[in-house]
Design a protein around this motif. Structure first.
Motif, short mmCIF file in Angstrom:
data_model
loop_
_atom_site.label_atom_id
_atom_site.label_comp_id
_atom_site.label_asym_id
_atom_site.label_seq_id
_atom_site.Cartn_x
_atom_site.Cartn_y
_atom_site.Cartn_z
N GLY A 585 0.78 -1.23 0.00
CA GLY A 585 0.00 0.00 0.00
C GLY A 585 0.81 1.27 0.00
N ASP A 586 2.15 1.18 -0.18
CA ASP A 586 2.92 2.41 -0.22
C ASP A 586 2.57 3.20 -1.48
N ARG A 587 2.55 4.53 -1.36
CA ARG A 587 2.16 5.40 -2.48
C ARG A 587 3.06 5.19 -3.70
N LEU A 588 4.33 4.91 -3.46
CA LEU A 588 5.27 4.79 -4.58
C LEU A 588 5.82 3.39 -4.74
N GLY A 589 5.43 2.47 -3.87
CA GLY A 589 5.99 1.13 -3.89
C GLY A 589 5.12 0.14 -4.65
N VAL A 590 5.72 -1.02 -4.94
CA VAL A 590 5.01 -2.06 -5.69
C VAL A 590 5.11 -3.43 -5.01
N PHE A 591 5.66 -3.46 -3.79
CA PHE A 591 5.77 -4.71 -3.05
C PHE A 591 4.55 -4.88 -2.15
N ASN A 592 4.45 -6.05 -1.51
CA ASN A 592 3.25 -6.38 -0.73
C ASN A 592 3.62 -6.93 0.64
N LEU A 593 4.64 -6.33 1.26
CA LEU A 593 5.08 -6.79 2.58
C LEU A 593 4.20 -6.20 3.68
N THR A 594 4.01 -6.97 4.75
CA THR A 594 3.40 -6.45 5.96
C THR A 594 4.50 -5.98 6.90
N THR A 595 4.10 -5.33 7.98
CA THR A 595 5.09 -4.92 8.98
C THR A 595 5.77 -6.14 9.59
N ASN A 638 13.81 -6.33 21.93
CA ASN A 638 13.23 -7.59 22.43
C ASN A 638 11.97 -7.34 23.24
N LEU A 639 11.18 -6.38 22.85
CA LEU A 639 9.96 -6.05 23.58
C LEU A 639 8.75 -6.31 22.69
N ASP A 640 7.70 -6.85 23.30
CA ASP A 640 6.44 -7.04 22.59
C ASP A 640 5.62 -5.76 22.68
N VAL A 641 4.96 -5.40 21.60
CA VAL A 641 4.05 -4.26 21.61
C VAL A 641 2.68 -4.72 21.13
N ALA A 642 1.66 -4.13 21.71
CA ALA A 642 0.30 -4.53 21.37
C ALA A 642 -0.06 -4.08 19.96
N ASP A 643 -0.95 -4.84 19.33
CA ASP A 643 -1.41 -4.47 17.99
C ASP A 643 -2.33 -3.24 18.06
N ASP A 644 -3.01 -3.06 19.17
CA ASP A 644 -3.84 -1.87 19.35
C ASP A 644 -2.92 -0.67 19.61
N LEU A 645 -2.98 0.31 18.75
CA LEU A 645 -2.11 1.47 18.90
C LEU A 645 -2.48 2.28 20.15
N TYR A 658 -6.93 1.65 13.73
CA TYR A 658 -6.03 2.03 14.82
C TYR A 658 -5.18 0.84 15.28
N LYS A 659 -4.70 0.07 14.33
CA LYS A 659 -3.87 -1.10 14.61
C LYS A 659 -2.42 -0.83 14.21
N LEU A 660 -1.50 -1.55 14.82
CA LEU A 660 -0.09 -1.42 14.50
C LEU A 660 0.23 -2.09 13.17
N HIS A 661 -0.24 -3.30 12.99
CA HIS A 661 0.18 -4.10 11.85
C HIS A 661 -0.78 -3.93 10.67
N ILE A 662 -0.19 -3.95 9.48
CA ILE A 662 -0.99 -3.79 8.26
C ILE A 662 -1.16 -5.15 7.59
N LYS A 663 -2.14 -5.23 6.72
CA LYS A 663 -2.43 -6.47 6.01
C LYS A 663 -1.96 -6.34 4.56
N PRO A 664 -1.62 -7.45 3.92
CA PRO A 664 -1.24 -7.38 2.51
C PRO A 664 -2.44 -7.05 1.64
N LEU A 665 -2.17 -6.50 0.47
CA LEU A 665 -3.24 -6.18 -0.46
C LEU A 665 -3.64 -7.44 -1.22
N THR A 666 -4.91 -7.78 -1.16
CA THR A 666 -5.38 -9.00 -1.83
C THR A 666 -5.43 -8.81 -3.34
N THR A 667 -5.44 -7.56 -3.79
CA THR A 667 -5.55 -7.29 -5.23
C THR A 667 -4.20 -7.27 -5.94
#
Length: 782
Positions: A585-595, A638-645, A658-667
């Motif tokens: 989902g990057d404005r200029l990118g073409v990859f599909n990585l999640t955080t 080495n610290l865990d952080v919650a997905d809820d921002l 309002y989540k930390l992690h993003i999902k890949p684009l299905t399209t």
């Protein structure tokens, strides 16, 4: 701990009432069965819960009081948290009743085991189940309406699962001498002891105190402490005095996998010929209840000097715990977010301020060594860049562009790299952060150093390129080379790291590895066949990828290639450019990585335990950039952080979830087929095989001066920058470490110059189309 024990003892009186009440409440109050259950529950509680050391509950209470120093004795709030902590003693009794039955033990805490009491017998199993079943009810009564109550109950359930798995490993290892390995023992201890004895009490304290950012680091330390605790328990089972420990040791006759048994076998198998008779005696005697055979095992332990070895280990291991947490430095200047490339330009330094806000509000700053870097000087920047180029950057302003048109053309400034107010200061901060971070690693004062203001990998020696004016990465690598023989540079930006590769294309002391989109895509370099030249031939590695690469594909090729690079090049320091435009989902990118996928690269390189410098880079959907970099900061710690921002200054940027992690684009289709990846890996590994050797460099001592350490925070450097005519020098101001109070949960302090870097001109459509990357949205994206 003594004061906490007293609080736990008092709380247990209330917990006992709650326990008896919630169990008997399941029956009619006017029936005989009601009185019978109440009598049994009181007797059960008095004989299994009361009388222990209460170490788990006391640890929990001590931690809560450290996290919440405002809690005072005799207050209702403290009483409530003590009652919640006291449930740990019910959990402990549940495990001990079952453990005693399985081990067929005689005594517990100097008294007859519960199942051996008259009238109890195997019904003790049901008693244990009753204790387990009502723990969550008691927690809910102790902390009604607590914001993390469900999380607290879930933590108990997970702790129970791990403990039961550990118990299974323990019982399934009995008399299975061939399975007595350190791997089995450590796994068993982690699940059976470390988690519920050390980590769970600490985890409860963190959850009750609503501190959710430290679980990963706490778990790591807790597991090490748990190992020490269990090994001590194993030692005391054989060598302890039952009148003091309150327990008659049975591990030898029970055939248990213990520290002593595993270490004995390891030592005997290391000298098989010399220890053949000991191995035979051990196998024949271990697990037998015959007193003579028990004594034979003890003699073997003594002959192997395990008592002395354990005492040495008991002293050394706590010391090693002091270094279990990585030392991480973090460089940030509050002014950096003020710089503004101009309307419609996709590069937004504001993303670094957003990242910092998340770091503060997740509480990660507490575990970081937060540093405000000095601005890089002209001299420092011209260690790589040409004098006339840096002079131009220093001189050009929005209001004198018309007089410098020839130089703007010569230095490629004006299109995708526009002139904006504070441009030179922007370069100084970016370079200053990376130089200071590299110097920190050189002095071995940090294991990992982070500068999210850096990572501008396209800038050339005398040319701006791809939104980059000065190459902080090259400067940082040159700094690292003063101390380290070999430095590895890795680039996971969606664009090829051409500026860094070009700078080190002919040397074998720096290896550059770039994972990027290749083809009709900026900057158009980074072909698989580009491998370096001269002494640097095969020390440049390019990994060209196609559109739509996902986490699984990226992780596979990254770890395969980087594992081989680390083995062959053997770097002494690593610089990882974490460009976030490779995210989905990057404005200029073409990859599909999640955080998650992006962070895997940081996690993998961190696992090599080589000094690591993390820098920023591209990333043009700025809400995702800040998500990515705060997550990678947590990985470094080495610290865990919650997905809820957490609520932060820029919370509205993260709508709708309002989540930390993003999902890949299905399209987005992944054009990186398994066959293409296989072929690419084969070609890359063939290139790596051409490396003639690990370069051996004659190193010369480097004096620690402002020339060598680049405006770090050494007091001795002040004389090089001091202006005696003023009370406090600019250098003092620049290098001052921010007081921790500057980073508390309130809003960021107002910047000193919030309006100084506003744009002076609008960009027309033709200029926008001239950007280095081809997909720019019509509106500024967040």
């Amino acid at each position: 701990m003594f004061a906490s024990r007293k609080l736990v003892e008092k709380a247990l009186g209330e917990v006992k009432k709650k326990f008896v009440g919630v169990v008997s409440a399941k029956l009619p109050a006017d029936g005989m069965e009601y009185d019978l259950v109440q009598y049994r529950c009181r007797n059960l509680f008095d004989n299994t819960v009361i009388g222990g050391k209460y170490s788990r509950a006391s640890l929990c209470v001590d931690t809560i009081r450290a996290l919440q120093p405002h809690l005072r004795d005799e207050t209702q709030e403290l009483q409530a948290v003590c009652e919640a902590a006291a449930t740990l003693e019910i959990i402990q009794s549940f495990y001990l009743i079952a453990d005693d039955i399985m081990d067929n033990s005689e005594t517990r805490r100097g008294k007859q085991c519960w199942f051996r009491r008259e009238g109890v017998g195997m019904s003790a199993i049901n008693d244990a189940f009753i204790m387990d079943s009502f723990v969550e009810d008691i927690l809910r009564l102790a902390l009604p309406g607590h914001v993390n109550l469900d999380r607290l109950c879930e933590a108990y359930r997970k702790s129970k699962q791990k403990t039961l798995i550990g118990q299974f490993l323990d019982t399934s290892s009995v008399n299975q001498i061939s399975s007595f390995t350190w791997d089995r023992y450590e796994l068993m201890v982690e699940n059976k002891t470390s988690h519920y004895t050390v980590f769970h009490p600490l985890q409860m304290a963190l959850i009750i105190s609503d501190v959710l950012a430290y679980h990963g680091a706490v778990k790591k330390a807790a597991y090490q402490i748990g190992f020490l605790f269990q090994s001590q328990d194993d030692f005391l089972d054989v060598y302890g005095d039952p009148t003091i420990t309150g327990k008659i040791g049975t591990d030898i006759q029970d055939g248990k996998c213990t520290w002593l048994a595993v270490r004995a076998l390891q030592k005997m198998h290391s000298t098989p010929q010399k220890s053949a008779h000991l191995i035979t005696d051990f196998k024949q005697s271990f697990g037998s209840s015959d007193p003579e055979k028990i004594e034979k095992i003890k003699k073997i332990y003594n002959e192997l000097q395990l008592r002395e070895e354990f005492r040495r280990t008991n002293i050394e291991m706590p010391t090693s715990l002091q270094h279990s947490k990585p030392r991480v430095s973090y460089y940030y200047d509050g002014d950096f977010g003020n710089f503004y490339y101009g309307q419609g330009h996709p590069m937004k330094p504001h993303r670094v301020r957003m990242t910092h806000s998340l770091i503060v509000n997740y509480g990660l700053y507490r575990a970081l060594n937060v540093m405000r870097p000095a601005r890089a000087s002209f001299y420092e920047m011209t260690r790589y860049h040409s004098d006339d180029y840096i002079n131009f950057l220093r001189q050009v302003k929005s209001d004198n562009i018309s007089t410098l048109t020839d130089q703007m053309t010569r230095f490629s400034v004006g299109e995708d790299c526009p002139v904006f107010d504070g441009m030179y200061e922007f370069c100084q901060l970016s370079c200053g952060g990376s130089l200071a971070a590299a110097a920190q690693l050189n002095r071995k004062e940090s294991d990992i150093a982070i500068n999210w203001m850096g990572g501008l990998h396209h800038a050339k020696k005398s040319e701006a390129s791809g939104f980059c004016y000065s190459n902080d990465i090259v400067l940082a690598i040159l700094e690292l080379l003063k101390v380290h023989k070999r430095v590895l540079y890795i680039d996971i930006d969606v664009h090829h790291g051409d500026g860094v590769e070009e700078a080190f294309y002919t040397t074998d002391r720096v290896m550059t590895v770039s994972f990027h989109k290749h083809g009709e895509y900026f900057p158009g370099t980074g072909d698989l066949k580009d491998v370096g030249a001269g002494h640097g031939k095969y020390y440049a590695l390019n990994v060209p990828l196609r559109d739509g690469v996902d986490d699984f594909t990226y992780e596979r090729i990254f770890q395969t290639v980087m594992g081989e690079v680390m083995a062959r090049f053997q770097p002494e320091a690593v610089v990882l450019q974490c460009g976030a435009d490779s995210l989905a989902g990057d404005r200029l990118g073409v990859f599909n990585l999640t955080t998650y996928g992006h962070g895997k690269c940081v996690e993998y390189m961190k696992s090599f335990n080589v000094p690591l410098l993390l820098v920023g880079g591209g990333g043009y959907t700025i809400r995702n950039v800040s998500r990515c970099w705060v997550y990678e900061t947590s990985i470094a710690l080495n610290l865990d952080v919650a997905d809820d921002l957490p609520v932060n200054d820029y919370f509205e940027y993260f709508i709708p979830d309002y989540k930390l992690h993003i999902k890949p684009l299905t399209t987005l289709i992944n054009f990186n087929t398994p066959e293409f990846i296989d072929q690419t890996i084969v070609s890359l590994l063939e290139n790596l095989k051409q490396l003639p050797h690990v370069p051996s460099v004659q190193m010369h001592p480097t004096s620690i001066s402002s020339d060598a350490v680049v405006k770090t925070f050494d007091q001795s450097l002040r004389r090089d920058h001091q202006n005696d005519d003023i009370r406090e020098s600019r250098f003092d101001e620049d290098v001052r470490v921010e007081n921790s109070s500057e980073f508390y949960d309130a809003r960021e302090p107002t910047s000193r110059n919030t309006q100084s870097n506003k744009r002076q001109r609008n960009m027309n459509t033709a200029e926008v189309e001239g950007f280095k990357k081809t997909r720019i949205g019509e509106e500024d994206d967040v």
